[in-house]
Design a protein around this motif. Structure first.
Motif, PDB file in Angstrom:
ATOM      1  N   CYS A 118       1.028  -1.088   0.004  1.00  0.00           N
ATOM      2  CA  CYS A 118      -0.100  -0.016   0.039  1.00  0.00           C
ATOM      3  C   CYS A 118       0.780   1.169  -0.019  1.00  0.00           C
ATOM      4  N   ASN A 119       0.765   2.163  -1.091  1.00  0.00           N
ATOM      5  CA  ASN A 119       1.309   3.516  -1.097  1.00  0.00           C
ATOM      6  C   ASN A 119       0.078   4.312  -1.179  1.00  0.00           C
ATOM      7  N   VAL A 120       0.056   5.586  -1.047  1.00  0.00           N
ATOM      8  CA  VAL A 120      -0.980   6.458  -1.017  1.00  0.00           C
ATOM      9  C   VAL A 120      -1.844   6.373  -2.390  1.00  0.00           C
ATOM     10  N   GLY A 121      -2.971   6.154  -2.365  1.00  0.00           N
ATOM     11  CA  GLY A 121      -3.876   5.994  -3.554  1.00  0.00           C
ATOM     12  C   GLY A 121      -3.836   4.924  -4.266  1.00  0.00           C
ATOM     13  N   ARG A 122      -2.832   3.792  -3.843  1.00  0.00           N
ATOM     14  CA  ARG A 122      -2.602   2.828  -4.716  1.00  0.00           C
ATOM     15  C   ARG A 122      -2.556   1.316  -3.865  1.00  0.00           C
ATOM     16  N   GLN A 123      -3.287   0.642  -4.143  1.00  0.00           N
ATOM     17  CA  GLN A 123      -3.193  -1.039  -3.458  1.00  0.00           C
ATOM     18  C   GLN A 123      -2.814  -2.050  -4.432  1.00  0.00           C
ATOM     19  N   THR A 124      -1.671  -2.602  -4.278  1.00  0.00           N
ATOM     20  CA  THR A 124      -1.610  -3.852  -5.290  1.00  0.00           C
ATOM     21  C   THR A 124      -1.179  -4.985  -4.597  1.00  0.00           C
ATOM     22  N   GLN A 125      -1.331  -6.082  -5.303  1.00  0.00           N
ATOM     23  CA  GLN A 125      -1.163  -7.466  -4.618  1.00  0.00           C
ATOM     24  C   GLN A 125       0.401  -7.845  -4.860  1.00  0.00           C
ATOM     25  N   CYS A 126       1.064  -8.456  -3.878  1.00  0.00           N
ATOM     26  CA  CYS A 126       2.543  -8.651  -3.941  1.00  0.00           C
ATOM     27  C   CYS A 126       2.907 -10.139  -3.151  1.00  0.00           C
ATOM     28  N   LYS A 148      -3.968  -2.624 -13.836  1.00  0.00           N
ATOM     29  CA  LYS A 148      -3.946  -3.192 -15.241  1.00  0.00           C
ATOM     30  C   LYS A 148      -5.019  -4.521 -15.045  1.00  0.00           C
ATOM     31  N   ASP A 149      -4.811  -4.991 -13.851  1.00  0.00           N
ATOM     32  CA  ASP A 149      -5.399  -6.660 -13.695  1.00  0.00           C
ATOM     33  C   ASP A 149      -6.695  -6.358 -13.268  1.00  0.00           C
ATOM     34  N   LEU A 150      -7.318  -5.212 -13.037  1.00  0.00           N
ATOM     35  CA  LEU A 150      -8.629  -5.071 -12.330  1.00  0.00           C
ATOM     36  C   LEU A 150      -9.579  -4.791 -13.416  1.00  0.00           C
ATOM     37  N   PRO A 151     -10.764  -5.633 -12.899  1.00  0.00           N
ATOM     38  CA  PRO A 151     -12.001  -5.292 -13.869  1.00  0.00           C
ATOM     39  C   PRO A 151     -12.511  -4.010 -13.981  1.00  0.00           C
ATOM     40  N   TYR A 200      -7.686 -13.353 -14.181  1.00  0.00           N
ATOM     41  CA  TYR A 200      -9.006 -12.908 -13.516  1.00  0.00           C
ATOM     42  C   TYR A 200      -9.954 -13.881 -13.924  1.00  0.00           C
ATOM     43  N   ARG A 201     -10.722 -14.500 -12.962  1.00  0.00           N
ATOM     44  CA  ARG A 201     -11.853 -15.369 -13.169  1.00  0.00           C
ATOM     45  C   ARG A 201     -13.301 -14.793 -12.857  1.00  0.00           C
ATOM     46  N   GLY A 202     -13.346 -13.809 -12.114  1.00  0.00           N
ATOM     47  CA  GLY A 202     -14.606 -13.238 -12.109  1.00  0.00           C
ATOM     48  C   GLY A 202     -15.010 -12.656 -10.642  1.00  0.00           C
ATOM     49  N   VAL A 203     -16.213 -12.217 -10.293  1.00  0.00           N
ATOM     50  CA  VAL A 203     -16.843 -12.049  -9.265  1.00  0.00           C
ATOM     51  C   VAL A 203     -17.466 -12.943  -8.518  1.00  0.00           C
ATOM     52  N   VAL A 204     -16.790 -13.281  -7.312  1.00  0.00           N
ATOM     53  CA  VAL A 204     -17.458 -14.107  -6.188  1.00  0.00           C
ATOM     54  C   VAL A 204     -18.689 -13.376  -5.537  1.00  0.00           C
ATOM     55  N   PHE A 205     -18.658 -12.477  -5.111  1.00  0.00           N
ATOM     56  CA  PHE A 205     -19.825 -11.759  -4.456  1.00  0.00           C
ATOM     57  C   PHE A 205     -19.701 -10.511  -4.167  1.00  0.00           C
ATOM     58  N   SER A 206     -20.821  -9.632  -4.308  1.00  0.00           N
ATOM     59  CA  SER A 206     -20.779  -7.972  -4.171  1.00  0.00           C
ATOM     60  C   SER A 206     -21.727  -7.652  -3.084  1.00  0.00           C
ATOM     61  N   ASN A 207     -21.490  -6.644  -2.477  1.00  0.00           N
ATOM     62  CA  ASN A 207     -22.389  -6.100  -1.372  1.00  0.00           C
ATOM     63  C   ASN A 207     -23.506  -4.870  -2.056  1.00  0.00           C
ATOM     64  N   SER A 208     -23.734  -5.378  -3.241  1.00  0.00           N
ATOM     65  CA  SER A 208     -24.876  -4.877  -4.206  1.00  0.00           C
ATOM     66  C   SER A 208     -24.390  -4.019  -5.102  1.00  0.00           C
TER      67      SER A 208
END
Length: 597
Positions: A118-126, A148-151, A200-208
């Motif tokens: 986490c840096n300011v304004g940007r969260q990425t997976q490491c 670039k990997d986000l839907p 990316y495979r898809g959405v598992v769940f959303s809170n609406s």
């Protein structure tokens, strides 16, 4: 990274000696050697040991740049501190705000930590990798997942908390991402064969999706579903700084509890009120059913402001969606029409957009706190429980641990100025019965039992009976009594003058009241009193209490419900009593717990 680890470890080693272990630390709950901790991370089995990491600021009793603390053990009771596993030291992705939450996995001969940089304004997976389970090297190609990997529509500013697991030779990741359009979250599924290249495979769940949020808002007379949780917490910057929020007890929220309750009128669900950011997702299988647990932030009207909930179903590993089970699975929350390619859910029922499992059981306390809906169940109905994570033991048990605190008030040991802030719950074994998640302390605690006491106490109407054989602050106590009218229960951390933590049954619920054991640190009733449901058909009430100096974890009717609370008893609050408004036969089994003999 070596310099950062050295500084943090030296600081912890030097300052940990300022803490009186006998008087100020828990006996069998994990804390940092020094400083602040929150979410459990990387809970896993590797090389013959249990590994448990946690969000950690070793330099302060306040939230700050996140490190990963690390303990190992073999029995969930005694833990050894290892050197700090991760520090915020890479300017490209984690130096500003830290190594946020994540998980761990052993895959193809190596042990990986997967976390959010986490840096300011940007969260990425490491990722970071180890060959000994103690020293970790961050991958030179980090981050492995970025903007670039986000839907489409997902925000890289709120993209965090990856949980990974292996299935049939493929590693899967569930991770939360906020929707830029409506400010709520989607839990995304990714997959990899090598830990560095993810699909990316898809959405598992959303809170609406906002479309359905507003439909339900109209149905239940709420002016705007999108108003819910407008002052939400970010971990880095934004309308309300999570750091400042975590250090301020009793900070109010602008949304009224009545608005939240009205949004859940009737038996239909309105999960547009299920917070904003869905944090710390985890998904696992129990008895052929997939269980999703997640911690929604900023739930209007919730006693803790934030919660931890579970949903059961069956995960579609191809499309990512959690399919329903059960005849009452009738909740529509996410529209495939607004989903990106590859993430759409195939409708299960007529006109279905997304169907979430609705538990058969509708007993009091089975739904999300302050809600009448049945599609989401709260994991722990107490006052100090957040961000649970699970691991699978070699013997097949699914074990869960959580942060034993919450974000809207300071941890009890920080208020007591003990030199550290925050602890983790005692690990719990999870089972699934009738679609409901049961939880009980792991059996290893029994190896530390001493001082057994068993009795059948016939309590007179209005009597409070103190029992000398049950004095102490580290105990495992089980009481059982017939379901009846009035209050019947137990008081622990009591001063023998009626000031203690009271757990009792009354009118279909079990209550926990810590008003007399928190030294006026917390002011409102919602910070002092909580309740949970019992099975509607039970004839006897069973209450089990696991106490450890500054905490009490309550398990009702063999794990049907649970409540957790931290406490701040004075030295003379060591007594235990049973009480009842009416005549009651109370069965008692008590064991003292001795860990550091």
């Amino acid at each position: 990274m070596a310099d950062g680890l050295t500084r943090a470890d030296i600081y912890s080693e030097f300052n940990s000696h300022k803490i009186d272990d006998e008087k100020q630390r828990f006996d069998f709950h994990v804390t940092g050697r020094t400083g602040w901790i929150n979410d459990p991370n990387g809970f896993s089995w590797y090389d013959g040991k249990i590994h448990l990491f946690y969000q950690h600021n070793p330099y302060s009793n306040s939230w700050g740049p996140m490190h990963w603390g690390h303990v190992t053990g073999t029995d969930f009771v005694k833990w050894n501190y290892e050197k700090i596993a991760l520090t915020p030291d890479n300017p490209a992705y984690d130096a500003q705000l830290g190594a946020f939450s994540g998980s761990a996995i052993f895959f193809k001969g190596r042990y990986y930590l997967v976390y959010t940089g986490c840096n300011v304004g940007r969260q990425t997976q490491c990722i970071a990798v180890s060959d000994d389970g103690v020293s970790f090297t961050k991958y030179a190609g980090n981050p492995v997942l970025s903007k670039k990997d986000l839907p489409k529509g997902a925000s890289v500013a709120n993209f965090r908390d990856p949980k990974v697991w292996e299935k049939d030779g493929t590693v899967y990741m569930i991770v939360s991402a906020k929707n830029r359009r409506n400010g709520r979250s989607r839990l995304l599924l990714y997959a990899t064969e090598n830990m560095t290249d993810w699909q990316y495979r898809g959405v598992v769940f959303s809170n609406s999706d906002s479309k359905y949020a507003n439909q339900f808002a109209i149905k239940f007379g709420i002016k705007s579903a999108n108003k819910f949780g407008s002052k939400f917490i970010n971990r880095f910057a934004g309308k309300l700084d999570r750091k400042s929020d975590s250090n301020s007890a009793g900070k109010s929220d602008s949304t009224s509890s009545s608005e939240f309750i009205n949004g859940y009128a009737g038996k239909s669900n309105n999960l547009s009120g299920l917070g904003r950011m869905l944090e710390c997702p985890d998904i696992f299988e129990l008895d052929g059913t997939d269980v999703l647990i997640v911690s929604p932030q900023n739930i209007p009207g919730h006693r803790n402001k934030h919660a931890s909930v579970y949903i059961t179903g069956k995960l579609n590993y191809v499309g990512g969606a959690l399919s329903p089970i059960g005849k009452n699975a009738d909740m529509r929350l996410f529209s495939p029409a607004t989903t990106d390619a590859g993430g759409a859910l195939s409708p299960v029922g007529k006109n279905a957009d997304i169907l979430l499992f609705s538990p058969e059981n509708t007993d009091a306390g089975s739904a999300l706190s302050n809600a009448n809906g049945n599609a989401v169940c709260e994991i722990d109905y107490g006052l100090d429980f957040y961000a649970p994570q699970t691991m699978l033991m070699p013997d097949g048990r699914r074990i869960m641990v959580a942060w034993m605190a919450t974000w809207n008030r300071a941890p009890i040991n920080a208020l007591l100025k003990h030199g550290y802030a925050g602890a983790l719950t005692f690990p719990r074994e999870l089972t699934l019965f009738g679609g409901r998640l049961y939880q009980n302390p792991v059996k290893e605690i029994e190896n530390y039992y001493t001082g057994a006491y068993r009795a059948q106490a016939d309590i007179s109407a209005g009597e409070t009976r103190y029992i000398d054989e049950m004095s102490g602050k580290t105990q495992d106590i089980a009481v059982e009594f017939p379901r009846g009218v009035g209050k019947t229960g137990i008081s622990v951390f009591d001063d023998e003058a009626g000031n203690g933590l009271r757990v009792y049954y009354e009118n279909g619920k079990v209550y926990l009241d810590r008003s007399d054991v928190i030294r006026n640190f917390y002011k409102s009733d919602t910070e002092k009193i909580s309740s949970c449901g019992v099975p509607s058909d039970t004839q006897n009430i069973k209450i089990r209490l696991l106490t450890d100096k500054y905490s009490c974890e309550v398990f009702v009717n063999d794990g049907y419900s649970a409540m957790t609370a931290t406490v701040a008893p004075y030295e003379n609050q060591r007594k235990t009593a049973v009480f009842s408004d009416n005549p009651a036969a109370v069965s008692i089994v008590r064991h003292a717990i001795t860990v550091n003999a």
